[in-house]
Design a protein around this motif. Structure first.
Motif, PDB file in Angstrom:
ATOM      1  N   GLU A  45       0.823  -1.207   0.000  1.00 42.73           N
ATOM      2  CA  GLU A  45       0.000   0.000   0.000  1.00 42.73           C
ATOM      3  C   GLU A  45       0.861   1.262   0.000  1.00 42.73           C
ATOM      4  OE1 GLU A  45      -3.845   0.197   0.449  1.00 42.73           O
ATOM      5  OE2 GLU A  45      -3.141  -1.426  -0.837  1.00 42.73           O
ATOM      6  N   CYS A  47       4.511   3.289   1.798  1.00 42.38           N
ATOM      7  CA  CYS A  47       4.928   3.750   3.132  1.00 42.38           C
ATOM      8  C   CYS A  47       5.037   2.621   4.155  1.00 42.38           C
ATOM      9  CB  CYS A  47       3.993   4.837   3.643  1.00 42.38           C
ATOM     10  SG  CYS A  47       3.980   6.307   2.620  1.00 42.38           S
ATOM     11  N   MET A  49       3.301  -0.124   4.346  1.00 37.56           N
ATOM     12  CA  MET A  49       2.033  -0.810   4.638  1.00 37.56           C
ATOM     13  C   MET A  49       1.841  -1.959   3.647  1.00 37.56           C
ATOM     14  SD  MET A  49      -0.515   2.386   5.531  1.00 37.56           S
ATOM     15  CE  MET A  49      -0.825   2.713   3.828  1.00 37.56           C
ATOM     16  N   LEU A  65      -4.430  -5.732   7.277  1.00 35.57           N
ATOM     17  CA  LEU A  65      -3.598  -4.609   6.832  1.00 35.57           C
ATOM     18  C   LEU A  65      -2.542  -4.350   7.894  1.00 35.57           C
ATOM     19  CD1 LEU A  65      -2.933  -2.221   4.955  1.00 35.57           C
ATOM     20  CD2 LEU A  65      -4.574  -0.872   6.274  1.00 35.57           C
ATOM     21  N   ASP A  67       0.152  -1.774   9.051  1.00 35.50           N
ATOM     22  CA  ASP A  67       0.645  -0.394   9.000  1.00 35.50           C
ATOM     23  C   ASP A  67       1.383  -0.162  10.317  1.00 35.50           C
ATOM     24  OD1 ASP A  67       1.157   2.305   8.901  1.00 35.50           O
ATOM     25  OD2 ASP A  67      -0.945   2.913   8.780  1.00 35.50           O
ATOM     26  N   ASP A  69       3.588   1.833  11.495  1.00 37.79           N
ATOM     27  CA  ASP A  69       3.848   3.160  12.043  1.00 37.79           C
ATOM     28  C   ASP A  69       2.620   3.831  12.632  1.00 37.79           C
ATOM     29  OD1 ASP A  69       6.560   3.033  11.421  1.00 37.79           O
ATOM     30  OD2 ASP A  69       6.215   3.782   9.404  1.00 37.79           O
ATOM     31  N   TRP A  70       1.427   3.564  12.077  1.00 34.42           N
ATOM     32  CA  TRP A  70       0.241   4.293  12.530  1.00 34.42           C
ATOM     33  C   TRP A  70      -0.981   3.417  12.784  1.00 34.42           C
ATOM     34  CZ3 TRP A  70       1.917   8.703  14.028  1.00 34.42           C
ATOM     35  CH2 TRP A  70       2.987   9.288  13.358  1.00 34.42           C
TER      36      TRP A  70
END
Length: 97
Positions: A45, A47, A49, A65, A67, A69-70
């Motif tokens: 996705e 970055c 992800m 998913l 992710d 970092d966030w």
């Protein structure tokens, strides 16, 4: 994506138990590499992800998913067919007649 697939093919990675029993929203304390065990990368996705298919355990067959970092590591879709159908219909050529 090639690096991600290469890591997935390391001995024992795909057969390892998926380490999560429930979603892990938010910034991840554990390293993303540890959490990827027992999953297969399907798409990037951007970055850092990734969309991953859980291969074993109680969440086997579900799309998650990652992710780190966030957003954490959370369910995205109930199964591969549902996710793939949505992905195909979202492609730019799908709207052209």
């Amino acid at each position: 994506m090639d690096d991600e697939w290469a890591r997935d093919r390391l001995p024992g990675r795909l057969a390892s138990p998926f380490p999560l029993t429930e979603p892990a929203p938010g910034r991840l304390a554990a390293t993303a590499d540890t959490l990827k065990r027992g999953t297969l990368a399907l798409a990037e996705e951007g970055c850092g992800m990734y969309i991953r298919l859980v291969l074993n355990g109680p969440h086997a067959g579900k799309i998650w998913l990652l992710d780190p970092d966030w957003g954490g590591f959370t369910p995205l879709d109930r199964d591969f067919h549902s996710w793939y159908t949505k992905w195909l219909t979202a492609l730019p050529h799908a709207s052209q007649g």
